[in-house]
Write a protein that holds these residues in place. Sequence first.
Motif, PDB file in Angstrom:
ATOM      1  N   ALA A  86       0.828  -1.205   0.000  1.00 46.82           N
ATOM      2  CA  ALA A  86       0.000   0.000   0.000  1.00 46.82           C
ATOM      3  C   ALA A  86       0.869   1.264   0.000  1.00 46.82           C
ATOM      4  O   ALA A  86       0.620   2.211  -0.735  1.00 46.82           O
ATOM      5  N   ARG A  87       1.932   1.233   0.816  1.00 49.97           N
ATOM      6  CA  ARG A  87       2.786   2.413   0.896  1.00 49.97           C
ATOM      7  C   ARG A  87       3.565   2.617  -0.411  1.00 49.97           C
ATOM      8  O   ARG A  87       3.762   3.750  -0.850  1.00 49.97           O
ATOM      9  N   GLU A 129       1.318   4.401  -2.753  1.00 52.79           N
ATOM     10  CA  GLU A 129       1.250   5.830  -2.436  1.00 52.79           C
ATOM     11  C   GLU A 129       2.490   6.547  -2.955  1.00 52.79           C
ATOM     12  O   GLU A 129       2.401   7.578  -3.628  1.00 52.79           O
ATOM     13  N   SER A 176      -6.231  -1.856   4.055  1.00 61.21           N
ATOM     14  CA  SER A 176      -5.074  -0.963   4.035  1.00 61.21           C
ATOM     15  C   SER A 176      -4.931  -0.293   2.681  1.00 61.21           C
ATOM     16  O   SER A 176      -4.704   0.916   2.584  1.00 61.21           O
ATOM     17  N   ALA A 177      -5.049  -1.096   1.623  1.00 61.34           N
ATOM     18  CA  ALA A 177      -4.889  -0.544   0.282  1.00 61.34           C
ATOM     19  C   ALA A 177      -6.032   0.410  -0.040  1.00 61.34           C
ATOM     20  O   ALA A 177      -5.833   1.434  -0.706  1.00 61.34           O
ATOM     21  N   GLU A 205      -7.536   2.297   2.093  1.00 63.04           N
ATOM     22  CA  GLU A 205      -7.208   3.556   2.762  1.00 63.04           C
ATOM     23  C   GLU A 205      -6.133   4.311   1.992  1.00 63.04           C
ATOM     24  O   GLU A 205      -6.181   5.538   1.881  1.00 63.04           O
ATOM     25  N   SER A 206      -5.161   3.574   1.466  1.00 60.88           N
ATOM     26  CA  SER A 206      -4.125   4.225   0.666  1.00 60.88           C
ATOM     27  C   SER A 206      -4.720   4.852  -0.576  1.00 60.88           C
ATOM     28  O   SER A 206      -4.351   5.963  -0.949  1.00 60.88           O
ATOM     29  N   ILE A 251      -4.459   8.620  -1.505  1.00 58.45           N
ATOM     30  CA  ILE A 251      -3.904   9.041  -2.791  1.00 58.45           C
ATOM     31  C   ILE A 251      -4.883   9.980  -3.497  1.00 58.45           C
ATOM     32  O   ILE A 251      -4.503  11.049  -3.997  1.00 58.45           O
ATOM     33  N   ASN A 264       6.194  -1.544   5.995  1.00 59.61           N
ATOM     34  CA  ASN A 264       4.944  -1.842   5.297  1.00 59.61           C
ATOM     35  C   ASN A 264       4.170  -2.953   5.969  1.00 59.61           C
ATOM     36  O   ASN A 264       3.026  -3.204   5.634  1.00 59.61           O
ATOM     37  N   HIS A 286      -2.786  -1.141   7.819  1.00 59.75           N
ATOM     38  CA  HIS A 286      -3.477   0.045   8.331  1.00 59.75           C
ATOM     39  C   HIS A 286      -4.449  -0.276   9.453  1.00 59.75           C
ATOM     40  O   HIS A 286      -4.479   0.429  10.452  1.00 59.75           O
ATOM     41  N   SER A 314       3.620   8.572   7.605  1.00 62.75           N
ATOM     42  CA  SER A 314       2.252   8.817   7.152  1.00 62.75           C
ATOM     43  C   SER A 314       1.970  10.319   7.141  1.00 62.75           C
ATOM     44  O   SER A 314       1.425  10.857   6.174  1.00 62.75           O
ATOM     45  N   THR A 373       1.505  12.732   3.788  1.00 69.43           N
ATOM     46  CA  THR A 373       0.265  13.476   3.606  1.00 69.43           C
ATOM     47  C   THR A 373       0.552  14.940   3.334  1.00 69.43           C
ATOM     48  O   THR A 373       0.008  15.544   2.399  1.00 69.43           O
TER      49      THR A 373
END
Lengths: 586, 586
Positions: free
Chosen positions: A476-477, A480, A509-510, A512-513, A517, B127, B131, B285, B289
């Motif tokens: 996920a990160r 982003e 998680s993804a 939320e990413s 994004i 990672n 989340h 995070s 952002t």
Amino acid sequence: MLSRYLPILRWGRRYTPALFADDALAALIVTIMLIPQSLAYALIAGLPPEVGLYASMAPLLAYAVFGTSNTLAVGPVAVVSLMTASAVGRLVEAGGPDYIMAAAALALITGVMLLALGVLRLGFLANFLSHPIIAGFITASGVLIAASQMKHVLGVSAHGDTLVEIGESLGAHLGQTNPVTLAIGAGSILFLFLTRAFLQKLLHAAGLSERLAASIAKAGPLLAVIGATAIVAGFGLEAKGVAIVGDIPRGLPPVAVPDFDAALWRELAGAAFLITIIGYVESVSVAQTLAAKRRERIDLDQELVGLGASNIAAGVTGGFPVTGGFARSVVNFDAGARTPAAGAFTAAGIALAALFLTPFLYYLPQATLAATIIVAVLSLINIGAIRRTWAYSKSDFAAMMITIFGVFLFGVEVGVTAGVALSILLLLFRASKPHCAIVGQVPGTEHFRNINRHDVITSPSVAALRIDGNLFFANARFLEDKLLGLAADAPELRHIVLMCSAVNEIDASALESLEAINERLKQAGVVFHLSEVKGPVMDRLKHSHFLERLTGRVFLSQFDAMHALAPETFKLVNGAPSHQSADVLK
Amino acid sequence: MLSRYLPILRWGRRYTPALFADDALAALIVTIMLIPQSLAYALIAGLPPEVGLYASMAPLLAYAVFGTSNTLAVGPVAVVSLMTASAVGRLVEAGGPDYIMAAAALALITGVMLLALGVLRLGFLANFLSHPIIAGFITASGVLIAASQMKHVLGVSAHGDTLVEIGESLGAHLGQTNPVTLAIGAGSILFLFLTRAFLQKLLHAAGLSERLAASIAKAGPLLAVIGATAIVAGFGLEAKGVAIVGDIPRGLPPVAVPDFDAALWRELAGAAFLITIIGYVESVSVAQTLAAKRRERIDLDQELVGLGASNIAAGVTGGFPVTGGFARSVVNFDAGARTPAAGAFTAAGIALAALFLTPFLYYLPQATLAATIIVAVLSLINIGAIRRTWAYSKSDFAAMMITIFGVFLFGVEVGVTAGVALSILLLLFRASKPHCAIVGQVPGTEHFRNINRHDVITSPSVAALRIDGNLFFANARFLEDKLLGLAADAPELRHIVLMCSAVNEIDASALESLEAINERLKQAGVVFHLSEVKGPVMDRLKHSHFLERLTGRVFLSQFDAMHALAPETFKLVNGAPSHQSADVLK
């Protein structure tokens, strides 16, 4: 349902005299092979010879009830015996009843772990030892075992858990070498090599069928044992300092749960876990190979139950950890075993040996047992695998070398732990960087391909990223970073399209990413779109607020997306697209 | 190259008076916010107030040199302070110099770990906290911190690392509540809630700009501190049993490496690792952002170096672990910070406070500090995230709940450890079962789709499996099981085609599995083919013997494969395929 956990219910009710005849013949041949092996593997584990026999009875019966392979031969094996010696030897003084008790406790703990993994259906955990790491571990263990047995061939006492320690210890005691012992040991090694290399061909040339010749050639170790025992007994060589097996208590194994010792058991648990994983991986590899040859299947989770039951049986009958052995299973298969009953018959054969044969093993020289071990484990050393791995993948080769030198320099437990840790680290690393590609249009088609590999059309105001894998917490990160990086690096960018043709799942998680994004791109003045979202993924997304908040649209195809966002740049040379631009949701 | 590890070299040489003006204004506002926070977070960590100030100077300077975010405000934060209290409190008696020393050592170890991960470029490790697990952890920590501060509001002594322990301890001491303390504490909480809810609107209505009004409203805690201090001092309430902060040593932090204590440091290492991961994830995070809003980038690996330097700085100047804080960073961003220099100016502001302001904090009641903590951490409690996760994914929700109840029932370290272990287990499970599909031909096209989802043409003698992901050790066994299962379940099967359109890599383990599959299928009388193998994968395969041994062929497309293997079944309704059947290699 019951027969899932008790496979014997399935094959047992279809058992016939013809199956019995096949299984019994296979069992006879395996028994002949197993008698010297069980004594020898007990020697590796630092246990008295009868413990090897005990570990070759109840565990085989248990596997016959719970196992799913028709040909797997369960019992003591070299690598697990080495791991037992290393684990128990670290905690308990060798040679006493405490040591024997601890080895049985180790089997019991291993069995409970295997059973728990099987009931929880966690067999997939065994996947996390990569093949090069297993191959490296087995090869290094083979070398370590061979080195550790040299003291018996030389007739000296030496100790050590690592190759360096063993080498130093042997070097220090080399002057005390017993020449008679060395003659017997070296003679045994020579005899075993020769039978292995030539006996089968000789017998075949003498008119025996190829299969029978091969099976008899497997009796080489038994012939060596008989011959060496006769020589030592006949010439009274134990008086010349030749170490012999001596008294082996006659009879069946004692049934007793090992005394519970919380501190000891906790310390054994780590080793038990490693034996669980290594033993399971080894056993399943053999079982799968043999099952496939006959188009049979094994059940990976039930195999955990079968091996768990075997080890529990070993633990409560004075044995030590067992698993499916490679060489014996192949012999069992070649000799024609048809059902797990063959294993039960082998257990009966070993029981007869334990009841009637042990007095004849009194004069068996330890040097000959060590010789059978050395010759057997040399086949574990797989130089070919090392070479192939080097040729195919340098990173896999590096992992293999770390494992091998871990075993050599720090012992078997550190080696395999380093290998497992390295495997998981590699997995985490891979999972965090899914394959992805910026794509452009293949001119004149609706296809979009990697801009680095193909000559494609792109637009300065629209970027399209195809992600080749599921979107979940581990990457996920990365997603982003990648998408926000696109926006940061190209100030003229106005649209980003995430092409989801290979995405089968998006976890929380993804999701939320993706929301983050979308939000961040919005603040940067970039519109975020998706394309080619699969049906089930779309259904899940509708359970969230993501689609309502999405600044852009969800396009059915990547071509639709690019055609809608940059119509001048993306068009088909031969007219309109074959299916009309349509976004499914908004 | 040097500027990669020292980002200050990049922005420093372009620094202008205009940037200075912006950074200085932001620093002023953050300083006002940070003074009460630094004292309060020291209270959470069980440390004297001046340690909070110390942790707000050198770490900020270090981040300004090594960090890559222009707006991240580094310093003590609530969750990491709680983790510090939990880790150090378990090992050292609270309140003494050993405790302070251990907290500094914890910061130093954390810093070294962060730095090591950064230099080794292992930022991807962060990672592996999904989340939902992070959200659950933060929420549970917020509740735990609020509960732990209730004792200061009530003016009683209570202890405990878990919600149950804290609740029991508070219940037992409830009778000793100091009414004056409670009045100050409750009053402070009320005041803070009101300023948070209404002050910004009031100021805005009174004619201030929205941004200025928002910034001043953030000074609520400072106003509460000033007001409460004045009241306690004016009415001599410390004589009524109101606990006050008392003497705070004036001056700059002492520079000294914490005494090395091998046993203690080893025990702190586990906690340091958790703080490393949690602190990094939180900080990154926020930084991402904020960076995205201005289309800036942060470097994920260099952030490890930056936070590592900050924590080392904290460790050698008598501080405790720090990281990038959410609320302060947002204020810093909103107030217009343009470069990491804003953090350095904040450090200067705190230094001035430490030199000249501390005497005025003598009468500051601890109940008011606790009130600022309680109001601040209540915003960490994210019920919305819990609800959204429940709606979107039940398995993610389960992981979240395990983490939350882990923290509540067993404390912060067990909670986060359980969360991490669960995350890795989930990852291993996912990786071991890649998405795959048996495919058939969409009638009249060259496309092949999942037989379970589409109405497609198949053949009884040919099976085609599409695997949606890379082939590597974690799923190698799954592949064997799947393909051999196909053969075992369908005796009439003659060909198996593995469709590799989504395969970007085949590691050594998967290669060995493919070789084993080929060999086993051969013995079962099934021919094994590949299709749609990508160029780079094909190049790698040519470094092995697999292609020579492959019983079948490598087809350019799945249609070519099916057309060649079962020409009667697979044909285009409208004539011949558009590109001719061709296998690239043999």
